[in-house]
Scaffold this active site. Structure first.
Site, mmCIF file in Angstrom:
data_model
loop_
_atom_site.group_PDB
_atom_site.id
_atom_site.type_symbol
_atom_site.label_atom_id
_atom_site.label_comp_id
_atom_site.label_asym_id
_atom_site.label_seq_id
_atom_site.Cartn_x
_atom_site.Cartn_y
_atom_site.Cartn_z
ATOM 1 N N HIS A 117 -2.551 -4.540 -4.768
ATOM 2 C CA HIS A 117 -3.015 -3.190 -4.447
ATOM 3 C C HIS A 117 -4.511 -3.206 -4.150
ATOM 4 O O HIS A 117 -5.341 -3.378 -5.040
ATOM 5 C CB HIS A 117 -2.702 -2.251 -5.618
ATOM 6 C CG HIS A 117 -3.024 -0.829 -5.342
ATOM 7 N ND1 HIS A 117 -3.691 -0.018 -6.237
ATOM 8 C CD2 HIS A 117 -2.795 -0.052 -4.254
ATOM 9 C CE1 HIS A 117 -3.845 1.180 -5.713
ATOM 10 N NE2 HIS A 117 -3.305 1.193 -4.514
ATOM 11 N N SER A 151 0.997 1.741 -3.402
ATOM 12 C CA SER A 151 0.119 2.389 -4.382
ATOM 13 C C SER A 151 0.866 2.718 -5.669
ATOM 14 O O SER A 151 0.252 3.182 -6.629
ATOM 15 C CB SER A 151 -0.439 3.687 -3.806
ATOM 16 O OG SER A 151 -1.218 3.415 -2.688
ATOM 17 N N GLU A 205 -5.503 -5.029 -7.523
ATOM 18 C CA GLU A 205 -4.608 -5.064 -8.686
ATOM 19 C C GLU A 205 -3.404 -5.937 -8.333
ATOM 20 O O GLU A 205 -2.794 -5.743 -7.274
ATOM 21 C CB GLU A 205 -4.123 -3.655 -9.025
ATOM 22 C CG GLU A 205 -5.216 -2.759 -9.568
ATOM 23 C CD GLU A 205 -4.721 -1.343 -9.866
ATOM 24 O OE1 GLU A 205 -4.895 -0.875 -10.992
ATOM 25 O OE2 GLU A 205 -4.149 -0.700 -8.948
ATOM 26 N N ASN A 260 -5.045 4.007 -10.532
ATOM 27 C CA ASN A 260 -4.561 5.346 -10.168
ATOM 28 C C ASN A 260 -4.051 6.119 -11.378
ATOM 29 O O ASN A 260 -4.121 7.344 -11.419
ATOM 30 C CB ASN A 260 -3.472 5.267 -9.094
ATOM 31 C CG ASN A 260 -4.075 5.127 -7.708
ATOM 32 O OD1 ASN A 260 -5.236 5.470 -7.495
ATOM 33 N ND2 ASN A 260 -3.307 4.616 -6.767
HETATM 34 N N1 LIG Z 1 -5.068 5.127 2.003
HETATM 35 C C1 LIG Z 1 -5.509 4.575 0.874
HETATM 36 O O1 LIG Z 1 -6.612 4.879 0.373
HETATM 37 C C2 LIG Z 1 -4.677 3.518 0.188
HETATM 38 C C3 LIG Z 1 -5.254 2.752 -0.841
HETATM 39 C C4 LIG Z 1 -4.501 1.730 -1.432
HETATM 40 C C5 LIG Z 1 -3.192 1.520 -1.020
HETATM 41 N N2 LIG Z 1 -2.649 2.305 -0.037
HETATM 42 C C6 LIG Z 1 -1.270 2.028 0.367
HETATM 43 O O2 LIG Z 1 -1.318 1.279 1.569
HETATM 44 C C7 LIG Z 1 -0.151 1.547 2.342
HETATM 45 C C8 LIG Z 1 -0.573 1.975 3.732
HETATM 46 O O3 LIG Z 1 -1.365 3.147 3.624
HETATM 47 P P1 LIG Z 1 -2.331 3.623 4.809
HETATM 48 O O4 LIG Z 1 -3.181 4.673 4.241
HETATM 49 O O5 LIG Z 1 -2.938 2.445 5.476
HETATM 50 O O6 LIG Z 1 -1.237 4.265 5.803
HETATM 51 P P2 LIG Z 1 -1.417 4.641 7.352
HETATM 52 O O7 LIG Z 1 -0.462 5.755 7.608
HETATM 53 O O8 LIG Z 1 -2.858 4.802 7.705
HETATM 54 O O9 LIG Z 1 -0.906 3.329 8.132
HETATM 55 C C9 LIG Z 1 0.424 2.888 8.087
HETATM 56 C C10 LIG Z 1 0.696 2.100 9.362
HETATM 57 O O10 LIG Z 1 1.971 1.482 9.241
HETATM 58 C C11 LIG Z 1 2.600 1.530 10.519
HETATM 59 N N3 LIG Z 1 4.023 1.348 10.310
HETATM 60 C C12 LIG Z 1 4.961 2.248 9.950
HETATM 61 N N4 LIG Z 1 6.160 1.640 9.829
HETATM 62 C C13 LIG Z 1 5.965 0.327 10.107
HETATM 63 C C14 LIG Z 1 6.816 -0.809 10.148
HETATM 64 N N5 LIG Z 1 8.104 -0.706 9.853
HETATM 65 N N6 LIG Z 1 6.279 -1.993 10.513
HETATM 66 C C15 LIG Z 1 4.956 -2.113 10.811
HETATM 67 N N7 LIG Z 1 4.095 -1.063 10.771
HETATM 68 C C16 LIG Z 1 4.603 0.137 10.421
HETATM 69 C C17 LIG Z 1 2.192 2.867 11.092
HETATM 70 O O11 LIG Z 1 2.332 2.878 12.509
HETATM 71 C C18 LIG Z 1 0.731 2.963 10.632
HETATM 72 O O12 LIG Z 1 -0.134 2.404 11.602
HETATM 73 C C19 LIG Z 1 0.633 2.579 1.564
HETATM 74 O O13 LIG Z 1 1.597 1.941 0.763
HETATM 75 C C20 LIG Z 1 -0.426 3.236 0.688
HETATM 76 O O14 LIG Z 1 0.113 3.809 -0.480
HETATM 77 C C21 LIG Z 1 -3.364 3.286 0.591
#
Ligand SMILES: NC(=O)c1ccc[n+]([C@@H]2O[C@H](COP(=O)([O-])OP(=O)(O)OC[C@H]3O[C@@H](n4cnc5c(N)ncnc54)[C@H](O)[C@@H]3O)[C@@H](O)[C@H]2O)c1
Length: 283
Positions: free
Chosen positions: A140, A119, A152, A190
């Site tokens: 993104h 993000s 993005e 963002n």
């Molecule tokens: N939540 C949102 O609205 C949103 C929107 C756009 C982008 N993002 C980005 O997406 C990414 C993920 O966010 P999220 O909300 O899905 O997080 P989340 O915490 O829901 O999920 C992350 C997952 O990654 C797994 N994980 C951790 N370390 C790992 C590894 N080394 N190998 C494989 N899996 C691993 C965890 O077990 C978990 O299931 C982040 O970079 C976040 O900034 C989030």
């Protein structure tokens, strides 16, 4: 390399949805996580969401079965071998992203395009954890990934034109529109929305009711949600982390997070996901 195989790393909120979307778009998709539990949760959620589409007549049972047949879940990075695109969606911490990309580098096809769903972290820093920074770029997505139209695209310093073009083609293949965003904190969306939400939090701190903040923007600006509703939807912790990133990296006081956000995180009021944020969702 299999032009029809995609690997998605991380099966949380974003990864699970991106994997669903890829499978729905016809790609053989493997969703890899370090733990089994999030994979099981992601699998159950996809089945529930697709089942809902079938119930509403938006998808046939056969189509649902075909999507599920293209989607597999694994805790073994060996299973990403052969994928033409790898999309990373692990937690938003540079150390985790870097170690994940080092692992992806060991297992992914040498020709694969490697995308990070960060993000706001530096794509160049993430790419530097691999021996092929030219193949890495930011893509993104927005939550919920199967629904929101935008991706993005963020080039790191080393990203090649070929990587960019293949990433754009992949985004189109899964039904997304793209915009080019700079490798700067917050990218485009963002950078606009998070300071707006933060200002909503400052208004609440100053005594304005969240309902009034939200109704103001819905009725006065035709926004579908006000900033407080939006923060509850996104997660107060996520908003705070993004705002803090903008503040630290631009070093500009206009990005100072509203202190109420930290207080809410400390109290576990993270929004819809914990049942309480600016609003109470427990009932
Ligand atoms: N939540 C949102 O609205 C949103 C929107 C756009 C982008 N993002 C980005 O997406 C990414 C993920 O966010 P999220 O909300 O899905 O997080 P989340 O915490 O829901 O999920 C992350 C997952 O990654 C797994 N994980 C951790 N370390 C790992 C590894 N080394 N190998 C494989 N899996 C691993 C965890 O077990 C978990 O299931 C982040 O970079 C976040 O900034 C989030």
């Amino acid at each position: 390399m299999n032009q029809n195989k995609v690997a998605v790393i991380g099966s949380g909120l974003m990864g699970g949805g991106i994997a669903q979307l890829c499978a729905q778009s016809g790609f053989e998709t493997v969703n890899v996580d370090i733990a089994q539990e999030p994979l099981d949760k992601a699998n159950a959620l996809v089945e529930k969401l697709l089942g809902g589409k079938v119930a509403k007549g938006k998808m046939t049972q056969d189509e649902m079965n075909a999507v599920l047949g293209r989607l597999s879940y694994s805790t073994d990075f060996d299973d990403i071998a052969g994928a033409c695109v790898v999309v990373e969606a692990v937690p938003e911490r540079l150390d985790i992203k870097k170690s994940t990309f080092a692992t992806i580098d060991e297992h992914a096809d040498p020709e694969a395009v490697l995308l990070t769903n960060t993000s706001g972290l530096s794509v160049s820093a993430i790419a530097a954890a691999t021996g092929r920074p030219g193949s890495v770029m930011g893509a993104h997505f927005f939550y919920p990934a199967p629904v929101m139209k935008l991706v993005e695209l963020i080039r790191g310093l080393a990203t090649t034109d070929e990587t960019y073009e293949r990433a754009a083609a992949f985004a189109a293949a899964i039904g997304k529109e793209t915009i080019d965003a700079p490798e700067l904190p917050g990218f485009v969306v963002n950078r606009l929305i998070v300071p707006y939400e933060n200002e909503g939090a400052f208004l609440v701190m100053e005594g304005v009711k969240p309902e009034d903040v939200d109704r103001g923007m819905k009725l006065g600006c035709n926004h579908p949600m006000g900033p407080c509703e939006l923060m509850d939807f996104t997660g107060i912790d996520v908003v705070l982390a993004t705002m803090r990133g903008l503040y630290e990296q631009f070093g500009d006081s206009k990005y100072r997070p509203a202190p109420i956000l930290q207080t809410m995180v400390d109290a576990g009021r993270l929004g819809r996901k914990t049942g309480r944020g600016f609003y109470d969702y427990s009932k």
